[in-house]
Enzyme design. Structure first.
Site, PDB file in Angstrom:
ATOM      1  N   SER A 173       0.815  -1.218   0.000  1.00 32.36           N
ATOM      2  CA  SER A 173       0.000   0.000   0.000  1.00 32.36           C
ATOM      3  C   SER A 173       0.848   1.268   0.000  1.00 32.36           C
ATOM      4  O   SER A 173       0.304   2.364  -0.171  1.00 32.36           O
ATOM      5  CB  SER A 173      -0.934   0.006   1.217  1.00 32.36           C
ATOM      6  OG  SER A 173      -0.206   0.045   2.425  1.00 32.36           O
ATOM      7  N   LYS A 212      -6.332   4.450   8.124  1.00 29.00           N
ATOM      8  CA  LYS A 212      -5.196   5.267   7.697  1.00 29.00           C
ATOM      9  C   LYS A 212      -5.559   6.753   7.665  1.00 29.00           C
ATOM     10  O   LYS A 212      -4.796   7.610   8.145  1.00 29.00           O
ATOM     11  CB  LYS A 212      -4.713   4.810   6.327  1.00 29.00           C
ATOM     12  CG  LYS A 212      -4.093   3.410   6.357  1.00 29.00           C
ATOM     13  CD  LYS A 212      -3.706   2.924   4.979  1.00 29.00           C
ATOM     14  CE  LYS A 212      -3.041   1.557   5.043  1.00 29.00           C
ATOM     15  NZ  LYS A 212      -2.676   1.031   3.721  1.00 29.00           N
TER      16      LYS A 212
END
Length: 814
Positions: A654, A697
């Site tokens: 990611s 996140k």
């Protein structure tokens, strides 16, 4: 190009459930869900087929995510189905009179097992009383005395004839307890030694001949008497049996009439009658009184006439459904127990105990796959039972030769069962791949989904399920605002705006905790604020590590920039999963470049602190650079990427887009905005790809920026494909509405470059170059300069006294 093009509106950051759209005020107005399984159409279809096929090979493996309530759901579903099916028969064990070490199993209609046991107990109790009474009666005594009188008369007659014969020949017959003796005599007295010596040789020879003849006759008399004694004993025994049969036969005949339709029971009763008559002396005894010794004399136990009701279904409505949580070998297959007697362990058929497999025979057995696999003997024995179509009780220690003590060998019971294993899909794949027998006996896979689509029907089922749960567990009704918040919580757990989680245990736990807070606040119903309180409290109990990490950032121990611009430095986003809690936090990513042939390497990989997926992301990044900038020239580049202050394993791809942007910033010498953070994986073509944990996140970077003061410039860049998965907290959404925080969604790495640098990324021109004054142009120019410098160095090295392939690569390169 304006950044607003990629900025998301507040309504795109979270799906909101309108309480008024639910169609009720409280769950008191909602009927409980009738179906036992919520939104698992595929799994239900497989269950219906698997349960309908009555074959020992068509057992079911229920696969699904944890916390989905699979076991409880399957139990409820199967119990509802089993209630409509016929109840299986009872199974009993009785003494095997022909081979006592192999107890017989009998199959009886439902409820007949305990009836037969009571009948046999009543039979033995009656015989214990009636048989001693009849053997003490005057009639029996008279008949026995008559037999004795006849025997005595016949014996005395034979002895009298022998005594007379002996007297006529000058001998005396002596009868003693030790036997019969004949010796010479005179006038009724035995001849002395002197008298025998005084006889002539002829007289002594005559006495020897007469003695031999008399001994022959005496032996014949003894033979006759022994024969008479044997006949007397047989007559006495027959008398006892006839007398006992009068009592026993009456009771046995009643039982035969009662069980006339059960051939197995009739055969057993026949064996019982024969054994009783054979061992009638045990029943003739009266209970012994206490003697002078401390230990009583052993009494007959009559255990051989008892009935061990092995499996009793008299109280079972429909087919049995058994859930065995501890499938050890004895718990699953039964065991032959032992008891201590005079310092030794003894056993008999009455100590045979049923296991879950026998109790579920004719119905359904539900097992947790991991629980079963922890007991290797159990798993292998289960497959053996399914293969042979019968369940046999064995001692595992004896079976594998670990002990030599001989035990009982109960007759096997035919098996007619449906086994349902519940476990993780990964366990199913392992067993299917590595156990050649698994797919033979578990042909049906019922796969539970982890999420369901947010449709009107599913929302209705969700509401009805929670309403029924409140009624069953005596919880307060749920207000429409509470239900709307639970729907949103289910979406948060699912990580999708248009889907709800099917890990319903998490939702039910939140409901139970919200019920507690509603009672604490003296509410009559569970409001949305109560659900919020329950969720916040659960997070607070588990987020100490997150709080400590935030303290490190606030104290400057972890270096995170949220203002200004820096070349070759970027805020990536990571997820910390701690089991009961997961959260996101920014991580500093840096890039350095130099002349060389090492290509792109990561310090984390070189120090063995990165996983395979992260390494793959870096290789994809390298592939993008080659595709874009190495079409007409080689890359003479040695670059290092690093997650700063990371001392644990880095895994996942990611951060690959953030790493690319950081590297291109270092190459183009263009600073990156530190008030932004980015997450997203990428393809070799630069296309952004979805990542996991997007909500954690974004919220993680938001908390860091909030702690330092939101000024309207902060935000996060995410892949565009992750937008449907946004279920951000209301606090973050409110900050976006107020213009204090931003979320951008991009579909290509070039778009992220423009947002972070404020400079156009730049398109490729027909001649292969890039638009001037763009990031790609600057990167291309930098790589061109590095290549030319490398050529000059190579040329200079060839003219000198020694040849060198080029400058040495940094220590972190390969």
């Amino acid at each position: 190009m304006s950044p607003q093009r990629w900025e998301l509106k507040p309504e795109s950051l979270r799906a909101v459930c309108d309480p008024d759209a639910l169609g009720f005020e409280t769950t008191l107005d909602v009927p409980p869900l009738k179906e036992k399984v919520v939104a698992q159409e595929r799994a239900v279809h497989a269950l219906e087929f698997g349960l309908g096929v009555k074959d020992l090979e068509y057992n079911i493996f229920v696969a699904g995510p944890p916390r989905a309530g699979k076991t409880e759901t399957i139990m409820a579903y199967v119990q509802e189905l089993a209630a409509k099916e016929p109840t299986p028969p009872d199974y009993i064990y009785v003494h095997n009179f022909k081979d006592p070490e192999k107890p017989q199993s009998l199959t009886l209609p439902t409820g007949k097992g305990r009836v037969l046991r009571a009948d046999m107990e009543e039979l033995i109790a009656s015989l214990k009383v009636q048989i001693p009474e009849v053997f003490e009666s005057e009639d029996y005594s008279g008949r026995r005395e008559a037999l004795m009188h006849d025997f005595t008369q016949e014996r005395n007659k034979i002895l009298q004839e022998l005594d007379t014969k002996a007297g006529e020949e000058g001998f005396i017959l002596n009868i003693s307890p030790t036997g019969l003796m004949i010796f010479p005599g005179k006038e009724g007295k035995p001849l002395g030694e002197e008298e025998l010596k005084a006889l002539s040789d002829e007289e002594r020879e005559a006495l020897r001949q007469k003695s031999a003849t008399l001994h022959t006759e005496m032996n014949e008399a003894i033979r006759k008497i022994r024969k008479m004694e044997k006949e007397y004993q047989e007559k006495e025994k027959k008398l006892d049996q006839d007398v006992a049969l009068y009592i026993v036969g009456h009771h046995i005949e009643e039982l035969r009439e009662k069980y006339k339709d059960l051939d197995q029971v009739l055969d057993y009763l026949k064996d019982v009658q024969e054994d009783i008559l054979k061992n009638i002396d045990d029943l003739k005894r009266r209970p012994a009184t206490q003697g002078p010794f401390p230990f009583p004399m052993p009494e007959p136990s009559f255990t051989q006439y008892q009935v061990n009701v092995f499996v009793d279904h008299s109280g079972t409505p429909g087919a049995p459904v058994i859930l065995e949580n501890n499938p050890t070998y004895p718990n699953l297959f039964g065991a032959v127990e032992r008891r201590a007697q005079f310092g030794a362990l003894v056993t008999d058929f009455s100590l045979i105990r049923a296991g879950a497999l026998q109790r579920a025979n004719g119905g359904y057995l539900i097992l947790e796959a991991m629980d079963l696999l922890r007991w290797f003997f159990s798993y292998e024995a289960l497959k053996r039972c399914l293969k042979n179509g019968e369940v046999k009780i064995e001692d595992p220690m004896e079976m594998y030769g670990l002990i030599t003590t001989r035990s009982l060998q109960p007759q096997p019971i035919p098996l007619n069962i449906k086994v349902i294993l519940v476990g993780d899909p990964y366990i199913y794949q392992i067993l299917y791949s590595y156990d050649e027998d698994f797919h033979k006996f578990f042909k049906i896979k019922a796969h539970f989904d982890s999420r369901m689509k947010k449709t009107d029907d599913h929302l209705q089922q969700f509401s009805e399920m929670l309403a029924g749960y409140c009624q069953e567990n005596q919880l307060m009704p749920i207000h429409k605002t509470g239900m709307a918040r639970l729907v949103e919580y289910a979406q948060e757990l699912a990580g999708h705006q248009q889907k709800l989680t099917l890990q319903l245990k998490e939702v039910l736990d939140a409901l139970k905790e919200a019920n507690f807070w509603a009672r604490s606040n003296t509410h009559d119903v569970i409001f949305g604020t109560d659900v919020d309180k329950a969720i916040d409290e659960k997070t607070y109990r588990a987020d100490l590590p997150e709080e400590k990490l935030q303290e490190f950032i606030d104290e400057g121990l972890l270096f995170i920039e949220t203002a200004g611009s820096v070349v070759g430095q970027m805020n990536g986003l990571s997820v910390y999963a701690l089991g009961d809690h997961a959260f996101g936090r920014p991580s500093r990513i840096t890039a350095t470049i130099g002349l060389g042939r090492g290509g792109v390497v990561t310090i984390d990989r070189e120090s063995q602190l990165s996983g395979n997926i992260h390494n793959k992301g870096v290789l994809i990044l390298s592939g993008f650079l080659k595709s874009r900038f190495a079409q007409t020239k080689p890359l003479t580049l040695s670059a290092s990427l690093c997650f700063e202050q990371s001392y644990g394993m880095v895994e996942g791809d990611s951060a690959s887009m953030a790493e690319l942007v950081t590297l291109m910033s270092a190459l183009a010498e263009v600073p990156l905005a530190q008030n932004l953070a980015m997450t997203g994986s990428m393809s070799q073509r630069g296309e952004t790809q979805p990542i996991g944990g997007v909500n954690w996140k974004i919220e993680g970077f938001y908390k860091v920026c909030k702690a330092r003061g939101l000024d309207g410039s902060h935000g996060v860049i995410i892949p565009k494909s992750n937008v449907p998965e946004l279920m951000l907290k209301k606090e973050v959404v409110d900050a976006v509405k107020a213009g204090k925080f931003h979320v951008w969604a991009v579909s290509h790495a070039d778009e992220a470059l423009e947002l972070l640098t404020g400079i156009p990324a730049g398109k490729r021109l027909p001649d292969g170059s890039f638009e001037p004054d763009t990031v790609n142009y600057k990167v291309d120019q930098k790589l061109q300069q590095m290549m030319e410098l490398a050529k000059e160095l190579m040329a200079g090295g060839e003219e000198g006294p020694s040849k060198s392939p080029g400058p040495a690569a940094p220590a972190c390169g390969k």
